[in-house]
Design a protein around this motif. Structure first.
Motif, short mmCIF file in Angstrom:
data_model
loop_
_atom_site.label_atom_id
_atom_site.label_comp_id
_atom_site.label_asym_id
_atom_site.label_seq_id
_atom_site.Cartn_x
_atom_site.Cartn_y
_atom_site.Cartn_z
N GLN A 1 -3.10 31.09 23.32
CA GLN A 1 -3.94 31.77 22.33
C GLN A 1 -3.10 32.24 21.16
O GLN A 1 -1.97 32.73 21.33
CB GLN A 1 -4.64 32.96 22.98
CG GLN A 1 -5.64 33.66 22.09
CD GLN A 1 -6.36 34.79 22.82
OE1 GLN A 1 -6.14 34.99 24.01
NE2 GLN A 1 -7.19 35.52 22.09
N CYS A 2 -3.62 32.08 19.97
CA CYS A 2 -2.89 32.47 18.76
C CYS A 2 -2.99 33.98 18.56
O CYS A 2 -3.78 34.49 17.76
CB CYS A 2 -3.43 31.72 17.55
SG CYS A 2 -3.09 29.96 17.58
N GLU A 3 -2.15 34.71 19.31
CA GLU A 3 -2.14 36.16 19.21
C GLU A 3 -0.70 36.66 19.30
O GLU A 3 0.23 35.90 19.57
CB GLU A 3 -2.98 36.80 20.32
CG GLU A 3 -2.46 36.52 21.71
CD GLU A 3 -3.15 37.37 22.76
OE1 GLU A 3 -2.53 37.59 23.82
OE2 GLU A 3 -4.29 37.80 22.53
N ALA B 1 1.80 35.92 22.33
CA ALA B 1 1.76 34.56 22.85
C ALA B 1 3.14 34.06 23.27
O ALA B 1 3.31 33.49 24.36
CB ALA B 1 1.17 33.61 21.80
N LEU C 1 -2.60 25.05 21.07
CA LEU C 1 -2.98 26.29 20.41
C LEU C 1 -4.49 26.44 20.45
O LEU C 1 -5.23 25.56 20.02
CB LEU C 1 -2.49 26.29 18.97
CG LEU C 1 -0.96 26.22 18.80
CD1 LEU C 1 -0.59 26.10 17.33
CD2 LEU C 1 -0.29 27.44 19.43
N MET D 1 -7.86 29.32 17.45
CA MET D 1 -7.18 29.29 16.15
C MET D 1 -8.16 29.65 15.04
O MET D 1 -9.28 29.14 15.00
CB MET D 1 -6.62 27.88 15.93
CG MET D 1 -5.81 27.73 14.68
SD MET D 1 -4.20 28.49 14.88
CE MET D 1 -3.40 28.01 13.35
N SER E 1 -2.76 34.09 13.06
CA SER E 1 -2.88 32.79 13.72
C SER E 1 -1.89 31.80 13.15
O SER E 1 -1.21 31.06 13.88
CB SER E 1 -4.31 32.25 13.58
OG SER E 1 -5.21 32.92 14.42
N GLU E 2 -1.78 31.76 11.84
CA GLU E 2 -0.84 30.85 11.19
C GLU E 2 0.60 31.20 11.56
O GLU E 2 1.43 30.32 11.79
CB GLU E 2 -1.03 30.88 9.68
CG GLU E 2 -2.30 30.20 9.20
CD GLU E 2 -2.24 28.69 9.34
OE1 GLU E 2 -1.16 28.15 9.62
OE2 GLU E 2 -3.28 28.04 9.16
N VAL F 1 1.69 32.76 14.31
CA VAL F 1 1.93 32.39 15.70
C VAL F 1 2.11 30.89 15.83
O VAL F 1 3.02 30.41 16.53
CB VAL F 1 0.77 32.88 16.61
CG1 VAL F 1 0.89 32.28 18.01
CG2 VAL F 1 0.75 34.40 16.68
N ALA F 2 1.26 30.12 15.15
CA ALA F 2 1.38 28.66 15.19
C ALA F 2 2.75 28.21 14.69
O ALA F 2 3.40 27.34 15.29
CB ALA F 2 0.27 28.03 14.36
N SER G 1 -5.42 21.58 17.36
CA SER G 1 -5.61 22.96 17.83
C SER G 1 -7.10 23.18 18.03
O SER G 1 -7.94 22.47 17.48
CB SER G 1 -5.04 23.96 16.82
OG SER G 1 -5.70 23.85 15.57
#
Length: 284
Positions: free
Chosen positions: A173-175, A178, A207, A210, A217-218, A220-221, A236
């Motif tokens: 998860q994009c948090e 993570a 991911l 997203m 989110s960006e 974390v990615a 994603s």
């Protein structure tokens, strides 16, 4: 459904010129809950089946969410994956068809809740799922993909999944936390590789949830990409209400709404997996 599947397949440009190897076994795992493990198992399995690859989902999460999401009610789950693991039921009895042609399910049972204690004194307790997979290969028509929906913890069931699988697909998860959870999971996988399954590897990091409008989110990615490199899938999975609604109807999102952003993302993910396997076959 055939018309919808054809339309979705065309949009994602899936090539079926070279089939994936028979029996590719992936554990879908993350010790953190709520990251999209079951959603991925259900919808990736459905997408692969829709484009022509027979798929089996092994539900070994005592919560049984994959079984619920594929329309198997609790009172209809016996015999279950627990019964198959300990040899109390034949595979023909335990494995069920699903609303998606080509997608089968070995449903979860609440008996799995106590296996850490129940199996504690068994010398082969870490290899029960590996042995079950061998039986599946010997007794049933071949599945191109076997997806194991793991519980949200690094318990004995997850160890069994890692011991029997070739690779681990990690929904992330994009948090904010993570990467911290990913580090713990990578350490656990390394331990299993060193002690029980030398061939185990990270198949890919997916991911999930997203939101491209969200700066976090960006970030974390980008951080995950920096750490994991080409192990991160190009696809994603976006935040999507339809993905959340579908399980309550006992259907994967690909049947509930095959044109929603979540469904289309899982079709792209299936195409990416198939392309990866075709490239591996070409390389060898």
């Amino acid at each position: 459904m055939a018309e919808a599947a054809t339309q979705t397949t065309e949009e994602t440009a899936v090539s079926l010129d070279a089939p994936a190897p028979e029996g590719r076994v992936l554990a879908i795992a993350n010790q953190k809950g709520g990251v999209g493990k079951t959603t991925t198992a259900i919808n990736l399995g459905s997408a692969l089946a829709i484009v022509g690859f027979p798929v089996l989902i092994l539900d070994i999460d005592p919560q049984g969410n994959a079984s619920t999401g594929l329309g198997i009610e609790k009172h209809k789950r016996s015999p279950s994956s627990y019964d198959a693991l300990i040899g109390n039921a034949s595979l023909q009895e335990a494995i069920r068809s699903t609303p998606v042609p080509g997608l089968d399910l070995l449903p979860s049972g609440e008996e799995l809740l106590g296996v850490d204690l129940e199996w504690a004194d068994m010398s082969e307790r870490c290899f029960l799922l590996r042995d079950l997979l061998r039986r599946i290969n010997e007794e049933l028509p071949p599945y191109h993909w076997v997806l194991i929906d793991c519980p949200p913890s690094l318990n004995l069931l997850t160890v069994n999944a890692f011991t029997g699988a070739e690779g681990v697909l990690v929904p992330l998860q994009c948090e904010f936390f993570a990467l911290e959870g990913l580090s713990q999971l990578l350490h656990a996988i390394e331990n299993i590789r060193n002690s029980l399954n030398p061939s185990l590897h990270i198949y890919g990091v997916l991911l999930t949830m997203m939101d491209r409008r969200n700066r976090l989110s960006e970030q974390v990615a980008n951080d995950v990409q920096e750490v994991m490199g080409d192990k991160v899938f190009k696809t994603s999975i976006p935040r999507n209400v339809r993905l959340s609604e579908a399980p309550s109807h006992g259907h994967p999102a690909l049947l509930y709404d095959n044109q929603c952003p979540g469904s289309l993302a899982y079709m792209r993910l299936a195409a990416e997996l198939i392309h990866k396997e075709q490239q591996n076959g070409t390389d060898t």
